[in-house]
Design a protein around this motif. Structure first.
Motif, PDB file in Angstrom:
ATOM      1  N   LEU A 169       0.832  -1.200   0.000  1.00  0.00           N
ATOM      2  CA  LEU A 169       0.000   0.000   0.000  1.00  0.00           C
ATOM      3  C   LEU A 169       0.866   1.250   0.000  1.00  0.00           C
ATOM      4  O   LEU A 169       0.544   2.248  -0.659  1.00  0.00           O
ATOM      5  CB  LEU A 169      -0.938  -0.016   1.214  1.00  0.00           C
ATOM      6  CG  LEU A 169      -2.023   1.064   1.265  1.00  0.00           C
ATOM      7  CD1 LEU A 169      -2.832   1.102  -0.024  1.00  0.00           C
ATOM      8  CD2 LEU A 169      -2.931   0.816   2.472  1.00  0.00           C
ATOM      9  N   MET A 224      -4.957  -5.556   4.183  1.00  0.00           N
ATOM     10  CA  MET A 224      -4.867  -4.232   3.572  1.00  0.00           C
ATOM     11  C   MET A 224      -5.850  -3.263   4.221  1.00  0.00           C
ATOM     12  O   MET A 224      -5.562  -2.079   4.376  1.00  0.00           O
ATOM     13  CB  MET A 224      -5.134  -4.317   2.062  1.00  0.00           C
ATOM     14  CG  MET A 224      -3.991  -4.899   1.263  1.00  0.00           C
ATOM     15  SD  MET A 224      -2.572  -3.777   1.202  1.00  0.00           S
ATOM     16  CE  MET A 224      -1.464  -4.733   0.133  1.00  0.00           C
ATOM     17  N   ALA A 225      -7.004  -3.766   4.627  1.00  0.00           N
ATOM     18  CA  ALA A 225      -7.992  -2.906   5.275  1.00  0.00           C
ATOM     19  C   ALA A 225      -7.453  -2.342   6.591  1.00  0.00           C
ATOM     20  O   ALA A 225      -7.628  -1.156   6.898  1.00  0.00           O
ATOM     21  CB  ALA A 225      -9.286  -3.683   5.512  1.00  0.00           C
ATOM     22  N   LYS A 228      -4.791   0.241   5.821  1.00  0.00           N
ATOM     23  CA  LYS A 228      -5.388   1.522   5.435  1.00  0.00           C
ATOM     24  C   LYS A 228      -5.839   2.297   6.670  1.00  0.00           C
ATOM     25  O   LYS A 228      -5.633   3.511   6.771  1.00  0.00           O
ATOM     26  CB  LYS A 228      -6.575   1.296   4.506  1.00  0.00           C
ATOM     27  CG  LYS A 228      -7.299   2.600   4.101  1.00  0.00           C
ATOM     28  CD  LYS A 228      -8.484   2.315   3.209  1.00  0.00           C
ATOM     29  CE  LYS A 228      -9.130   3.614   2.736  1.00  0.00           C
ATOM     30  NZ  LYS A 228      -9.878   4.289   3.828  1.00  0.00           N
ATOM     31  N   LEU A 252      -4.574   8.067  -0.325  1.00  0.00           N
ATOM     32  CA  LEU A 252      -4.727   6.747   0.303  1.00  0.00           C
ATOM     33  C   LEU A 252      -5.943   6.021  -0.253  1.00  0.00           C
ATOM     34  O   LEU A 252      -5.870   4.823  -0.561  1.00  0.00           O
ATOM     35  CB  LEU A 252      -4.846   6.915   1.822  1.00  0.00           C
ATOM     36  CG  LEU A 252      -5.138   5.655   2.633  1.00  0.00           C
ATOM     37  CD1 LEU A 252      -4.051   4.615   2.449  1.00  0.00           C
ATOM     38  CD2 LEU A 252      -5.299   6.006   4.119  1.00  0.00           C
ATOM     39  N   ASP A 253      -7.069   6.709  -0.380  1.00  0.00           N
ATOM     40  CA  ASP A 253      -8.272   6.079  -0.906  1.00  0.00           C
ATOM     41  C   ASP A 253      -8.041   5.557  -2.327  1.00  0.00           C
ATOM     42  O   ASP A 253      -8.481   4.447  -2.672  1.00  0.00           O
ATOM     43  CB  ASP A 253      -9.433   7.074  -0.910  1.00  0.00           C
ATOM     44  CG  ASP A 253      -9.972   7.349   0.489  1.00  0.00           C
ATOM     45  OD1 ASP A 253      -9.701   6.543   1.398  1.00  0.00           O
ATOM     46  OD2 ASP A 253     -10.649   8.383   0.661  1.00  0.00           O
ATOM     47  N   TYR A 256      -5.697   2.537  -2.141  1.00  0.00           N
ATOM     48  CA  TYR A 256      -6.380   1.395  -1.535  1.00  0.00           C
ATOM     49  C   TYR A 256      -7.340   0.726  -2.517  1.00  0.00           C
ATOM     50  O   TYR A 256      -7.514  -0.501  -2.501  1.00  0.00           O
ATOM     51  CB  TYR A 256      -7.132   1.864  -0.288  1.00  0.00           C
ATOM     52  CG  TYR A 256      -7.880   0.778   0.434  1.00  0.00           C
ATOM     53  CD1 TYR A 256      -7.212  -0.275   1.052  1.00  0.00           C
ATOM     54  CD2 TYR A 256      -9.276   0.813   0.512  1.00  0.00           C
ATOM     55  CE1 TYR A 256      -7.902  -1.258   1.735  1.00  0.00           C
ATOM     56  CE2 TYR A 256      -9.973  -0.164   1.188  1.00  0.00           C
ATOM     57  CZ  TYR A 256      -9.291  -1.204   1.795  1.00  0.00           C
ATOM     58  OH  TYR A 256      -9.973  -2.184   2.463  1.00  0.00           O
ATOM     59  N   THR A 259      -6.130  -2.274  -4.344  1.00  0.00           N
ATOM     60  CA  THR A 259      -5.794  -3.475  -3.583  1.00  0.00           C
ATOM     61  C   THR A 259      -7.036  -4.316  -3.339  1.00  0.00           C
ATOM     62  O   THR A 259      -8.163  -3.910  -3.624  1.00  0.00           O
ATOM     63  CB  THR A 259      -5.165  -3.113  -2.227  1.00  0.00           C
ATOM     64  OG1 THR A 259      -6.186  -2.582  -1.361  1.00  0.00           O
ATOM     65  CG2 THR A 259      -4.045  -2.094  -2.384  1.00  0.00           C
ATOM     66  N   PRO A 261      -9.105  -5.691  -0.204  1.00  0.00           N
ATOM     67  CA  PRO A 261      -9.144  -5.360   1.226  1.00  0.00           C
ATOM     68  C   PRO A 261      -8.683  -6.466   2.159  1.00  0.00           C
ATOM     69  O   PRO A 261      -8.024  -6.198   3.166  1.00  0.00           O
ATOM     70  CB  PRO A 261     -10.627  -5.008   1.455  1.00  0.00           C
ATOM     71  CG  PRO A 261     -11.078  -4.495   0.132  1.00  0.00           C
ATOM     72  CD  PRO A 261     -10.349  -5.323  -0.892  1.00  0.00           C
TER      73      PRO A 261
END
Length: 281
Positions: A169, A224-225, A228, A252-253, A256, A259, A261
């Motif tokens: 990320l 990944m969630a 974030k 970031l959004d 993300y 990816t 989650p």
């Protein structure tokens, strides 16, 4: 923007509140805190120090393991973090001291602590000074347990290598920032030595009068969630440089969204257990 190892910013209410919310919603700090606490030989402890204790995530883990009569002292130099901790963690066995880790010995009697636990923070301190202070307040036979992020210790758990199936990320954040904002990341010196390798740690602990009794490279498994959510805390938000927090969150959004989650995200840690030698008979 604070440095990547987040030395600055902890005495700001926005960081303290966001960090505390993260620790209660996600398992990362709870898991590392419990791992360290169980290594501290706390079953018969009378006094345990939660060093660089922040809002109390590690103190919670310690309180679950110590006897009912024992006490925990949480030491941190960020009053904002401790304000959150005082509000959300009200166990009568816990007291708070607002002070730098390096000044620990100014606030506790020599030889009074059975254990000192420090989670996710020691590399942000003057470690030689902190180790000396810990040695001063530990009783003979007492344990000092702490961890160091893999990047700072120069270690990587095999799980971190095997879990990686695509860009991290952080890599995607830099990519999005470059494409959308003309961002030029700072040079990344792959040959730069780690900030706090085990060799340095061992030398400093030995100089302070402590003995390394155990080390382990561990892996912290998340998603990944969760990563974030962690990068949404202002003090950890990226990329570096002249961005507002809103811009960082937009970047970031976007990153993300590239990816999955629930994709695995693995972080390596070097865990160190040191001990003050027993007094000679």
């Amino acid at each position: 923007m604070a440095p990547q190892d987040a030395i600055l910013g902890w005495d700001e209410d926005s960081n303290a509140e966001a960090y505390n919310a993260f620790t209660r919603a996600h398992p990362m700090y709870d898991a590392t805190s419990r791992d360290l606490a169980r290594r501290g030989h706390l079953a018969d402890a009378s006094l345990v120090v939660d060093l660089c204790g922040g809002a109390g995530a590690t103190a919670r883990a310690i309180l679950d393991l110590i006897p009912a009569r024992a006490r925990v002292v949480s030491v941190d130099n960020a009053a904002a973090m401790q304000r959150v901790g005082r509000r959300t963690l009200t166990d009568a066995r816990l007291t708070w001291i607002t002070a730098p880790a390096e000044r620990l010995a100014d606030h506790l009697h020599a030889g009074s602590a059975d254990a000192v636990v420090c989670n996710s923070a020691v590399w942000k301190t003057d470690t030689a000074a902190v180790f000396a202070a810990v040695a001063h307040i530990l009783r003979p036979g007492g344990h000092f347990v702490f961890n160091i992020g893999g990047g700072f210790a120069g270690v990587r758990h095999p799980d971190e290598l095997s879990a990686r199936t695509g860009p991290s990320l952080n890599t995607l954040i830099r990519q999005v920032a470059a494409e959308a904002h003309g961002y030029t990341p700072p040079p990344r010196d792959a040959d730069r030595p780690p900030k706090l390798p085990l060799e340095t740690v061992t030398e400093q602990l030995t100089a302070s009068g402590l003995t390394v009794v155990d080390t382990e490279v561990t892996a912290q498994h998340s998603t990944m969630a969760e990563k974030k959510a962690w990068l949404s805390i202002p003090v950890f938000a990226r990329p570096e440089g002249d961005f507002t927090h809103a811009q960082r969150m937009q970047i970031l959004d976007t990153a993300y969204a590239m990816t999955t989650p629930d994709a695995a995200a693995v972080t390596s840690w070097l865990v160190v257990v040191a001990q003050r030698p027993e007094a000679a008979a």
